[in-house]
Design a protein around this motif. Structure first.
Motif, PDB file in Angstrom:
ATOM      1  N   UNK A 280       0.869  -1.774  -0.267  1.00  9.65           N
ATOM      2  CA  UNK A 280      -0.167   0.173  -0.094  1.00  9.65           C
ATOM      3  C   UNK A 280       1.437   1.070  -0.266  1.00  9.65           C
ATOM      4  N   UNK A 281       2.437   1.086   0.892  1.00  3.55           N
ATOM      5  CA  UNK A 281       3.063   2.722   0.684  1.00  3.55           C
ATOM      6  C   UNK A 281       3.608   2.270  -0.508  1.00  3.55           C
ATOM      7  N   UNK A 282       4.141   1.738  -1.550  1.00  2.00           N
ATOM      8  CA  UNK A 282       4.872   1.386  -2.763  1.00  2.00           C
ATOM      9  C   UNK A 282       3.882   2.180  -3.453  1.00  2.00           C
ATOM     10  N   UNK A 283       2.540   1.640  -3.759  1.00  2.00           N
ATOM     11  CA  UNK A 283       1.058   2.501  -4.017  1.00  2.00           C
ATOM     12  C   UNK A 283       1.169   4.294  -4.213  1.00  2.00           C
ATOM     13  N   UNK A 284       1.302   4.939  -2.583  1.00  2.00           N
ATOM     14  CA  UNK A 284       1.060   5.817  -2.401  1.00  2.00           C
ATOM     15  C   UNK A 284       1.952   6.312  -3.272  1.00  2.00           C
ATOM     16  N   UNK A 285       4.082   6.368  -2.809  1.00  2.00           N
ATOM     17  CA  UNK A 285       4.752   6.574  -3.493  1.00  2.00           C
ATOM     18  C   UNK A 285       5.051   6.804  -4.291  1.00  2.00           C
ATOM     19  N   UNK A 286       4.505   5.657  -5.009  1.00  2.00           N
ATOM     20  CA  UNK A 286       4.195   5.889  -6.678  1.00  2.00           C
ATOM     21  C   UNK A 286       3.619   6.934  -7.410  1.00  2.00           C
ATOM     22  N   UNK A 287       2.454   6.978  -6.277  1.00  3.76           N
ATOM     23  CA  UNK A 287       1.408   8.529  -6.673  1.00  3.76           C
ATOM     24  C   UNK A 287       2.226   9.537  -6.256  1.00  3.76           C
ATOM     25  N   UNK A 288       3.034   9.818  -5.081  1.00  8.93           N
ATOM     26  CA  UNK A 288       3.722  10.523  -5.460  1.00  8.93           C
ATOM     27  C   UNK A 288       2.573  11.500  -3.568  1.00  8.93           C
ATOM     28  N   UNK A 289       1.847  10.627  -3.376  1.00  9.68           N
ATOM     29  CA  UNK A 289       0.288  10.197  -2.313  1.00  9.68           C
ATOM     30  C   UNK A 289       0.405  10.102  -0.761  1.00  9.68           C
ATOM     31  N   UNK A 290       1.028  11.472   0.415  1.00  6.93           N
ATOM     32  CA  UNK A 290       0.966  10.432   1.675  1.00  6.93           C
ATOM     33  C   UNK A 290       0.100  10.112   2.001  1.00  6.93           C
ATOM     34  N   UNK A 291       0.868   8.901   2.629  1.00  7.16           N
ATOM     35  CA  UNK A 291      -0.187   7.692   2.708  1.00  7.16           C
ATOM     36  C   UNK A 291       0.218   7.303   4.503  1.00  7.16           C
ATOM     37  N   UNK A 292      -1.014   7.090   5.097  1.00  6.91           N
ATOM     38  CA  UNK A 292      -0.876   7.202   6.358  1.00  6.91           C
ATOM     39  C   UNK A 292      -2.052   5.827   6.636  1.00  6.91           C
ATOM     40  N   UNK A 293      -0.759   4.636   7.730  1.00 11.14           N
ATOM     41  CA  UNK A 293      -1.459   3.597   7.894  1.00 11.14           C
ATOM     42  C   UNK A 293      -1.583   3.630   9.331  1.00 11.14           C
ATOM     43  N   UNK A 294      -2.741   3.065  10.012  1.00  6.88           N
ATOM     44  CA  UNK A 294      -2.782   3.285  11.510  1.00  6.88           C
ATOM     45  C   UNK A 294      -1.308   2.553  12.316  1.00  6.88           C
ATOM     46  N   UNK A 295      -1.215   3.352  13.735  1.00  8.40           N
ATOM     47  CA  UNK A 295      -0.529   2.387  14.312  1.00  8.40           C
ATOM     48  C   UNK A 295      -0.811   1.174  14.439  1.00  8.40           C
ATOM     49  N   UNK A 296      -0.006  -0.650  15.030  1.00 10.96           N
ATOM     50  CA  UNK A 296      -0.409  -1.688  14.599  1.00 10.96           C
ATOM     51  C   UNK A 296      -1.436  -2.011  16.201  1.00 10.96           C
ATOM     52  N   UNK A 297      -1.234  -0.939  16.827  1.00  8.49           N
ATOM     53  CA  UNK A 297      -2.604  -0.869  17.793  1.00  8.49           C
ATOM     54  C   UNK A 297      -3.608  -0.641  17.896  1.00  8.49           C
ATOM     55  N   UNK A 298      -3.283   0.660  16.948  1.00  6.42           N
ATOM     56  CA  UNK A 298      -4.593   0.891  15.988  1.00  6.42           C
ATOM     57  C   UNK A 298      -5.497   0.317  15.097  1.00  6.42           C
ATOM     58  N   UNK A 299      -4.933  -0.238  14.573  1.00  6.64           N
ATOM     59  CA  UNK A 299      -5.548  -1.212  13.133  1.00  6.64           C
ATOM     60  C   UNK A 299      -6.807  -1.442  13.383  1.00  6.64           C
ATOM     61  N   UNK A 300      -5.868  -2.862  15.420  1.00  9.94           N
ATOM     62  CA  UNK A 300      -7.027  -4.135  14.914  1.00  9.94           C
ATOM     63  C   UNK A 300      -8.626  -3.346  16.000  1.00  9.94           C
ATOM     64  N   UNK A 301      -8.861  -3.823  16.061  1.00  8.56           N
ATOM     65  CA  UNK A 301     -10.291  -2.979  17.238  1.00  8.56           C
ATOM     66  C   UNK A 301      -9.933  -2.405  18.799  1.00  8.56           C
ATOM     67  N   UNK A 302     -10.504  -0.705  18.524  1.00  8.00           N
ATOM     68  CA  UNK A 302      -9.501  -0.351  19.487  1.00  8.00           C
ATOM     69  C   UNK A 302     -10.793   1.158  19.767  1.00  8.00           C
TER      70      UNK A 302
END
Ligand code: KG4
Ligand code: ZN
Length: 332
Positions: A280-302
């Motif tokens: 997913x980050x590679x797609x963002x980089x290729x399109x020159x878009x900032x890419x946000x992925x939550x910290x691991x602990x915030x990916x699953x339910x919280x």
């Protein structure tokens, strides 16, 4: 705003205290996996009863860890749906009681909106609207254009299984423990992703829907066939994971070709998958878009993500504490 978040839509009894939708002062989660593992999946009855016995302590724990008194809160945010009804009602009833007794505003949050805003927890950026979110959890898989906190449009969604569900079911066939996603990812680490050519769902050009049931069935037939003898389980896991990632990334590329956005967001439990996050980050980089992925602990339910969404959505999420009812099939 200083908000208490409560999340009990599935099997995590979660509470959090979050300032301004961003700074996490406390993040408490009592995972129930040990209670469900022996059944190979979540048992709603058990989940609901565990929430009922744990939630009060989890609320007190979050407030104590944050060093915040109930009186100091600006409001209470709770997941109102979608999810398991018996689980949701425990959180909703508790939030209503706290809001009513403490005379605090109550915010009702869609669990999936929570996942989207998880990407901006503990980050010093404002969400760059409009952004494209790929939301992949145990119950949902969809591409969303987020033009603003109250302007979200589903561009495409799964026709059958969610990505997390496909991970969980195939993990089970591989004899892996529950929950299957993280276990399958760990097994895949030593495997060859090119070992087996599992099918990738490709709808007609321009279409953005997803499907994983063909892939899941293909994995099941493969494992039951003679061809599976002598093939390492790690290779099956890696090949299966690669097929899921390929389908998701292809749909993100298609969505980017048809929509102008300023950023990319990956969210939901499956966002914890490192192979997916890297692609997913590679797609963002290729399109020159900032890419946000939550910290691991915030990916699953919280619960921090629930407070974050309430803060961003604000008045539009405000509800009457006496009237709120949980909605297990709340639409996006
Ligand atoms: O968002 P979430 O915690 O709960 C739902 O709202 O469904 O997502 C849980 C899903 C499960 O299907 C779990 O197997 C999957 O996320 N998951 C993963 C990983 N961690 C969690 N799937 C693949 N790789 C992972 N590392
Ligand atoms: Zn979730």
């Amino acid at each position: 705003m200083l908000l208490l978040g409560i999340e009990t839509s599935c099997d995590d009894t979660a509470t959090a205290v979050v300032r301004d939708g961003r700074h996490v002062l406390a993040d408490v989660s009592t995972n129930q996996d040990v209670f469900h593992a022996k059944y190979g999946g979540i048992v709603p009855e058990i989940a609901s009863r565990r929430h009922a016995s744990l939630l009060s302590a989890a609320v007190e724990d979050a407030l104590a860890r944050a060093g915040v008194a109930l009186e100091a809160l600006d409001g209470i945010a709770v997941t109102v749906g979608p999810g398991l009804i018996g689980s949701l009602v425990v959180g909703v009833a508790t939030a209503k009681a706290l809001a009513f007794a403490g005379n605090k505003p109550l915010y009702a949050v869609n669990h999936l909106h929570g996942h989207i805003f998880a990407a901006f927890l503990e980050r010093d950026v404002e969400p760059p609207y409009p952004f494209l979110a790929l939301l992949v959890s145990g119950g949902h898989s969809q591409l969303v254009e987020v033009a603003g906190p109250t302007a979200m449009r589903v561009l495409g969604r799964t026709r059958d299984d969610a990505a997390g569900e496909a991970f969980d079911k195939t993990a089970r066939l591989l004899g892996l423990p529950f929950p299957g996603g993280p276990a399958l990812e760990a097994l895949a680490r030593d495997g060859d992703a090119h070992a087996i050519a599992f099918p990738r769902y490709r709808p007609e050009p321009g279409a953005l829907d997803l499907s994983f049931s063909g892939l899941k069935t293909s994995a099941r037939y493969f494992l039951a066939s003679d061809a599976a003898h002598g093939v390492a389980r790690a290779d099956v896991a890696a090949s299966f994971q690669a097929a899921i990632v390929d389908v998701l990334i292809d749909r993100v590329e298609r969505a980017l070709a048809a929509n102008q956005v300023r950023a990319l967001v990956l969210s939901g439990g499956v966002a914890a998958n490192e192979t997916l996050a890297a692609a997913f980050r590679r797609v963002g980089a290729a399109h020159e878009l900032p890419t946000y992925v939550p910290e691991r602990r915030f990916c699953t339910d919280n619960a921090a993500m629930i407070a974050a969404a309430a803060d961003r959505i604000g008045a539009a999420a405000r509800v009457d504490p006496l009237a709120l009812t949980a909605d297990p099939s709340l639409p996006f």
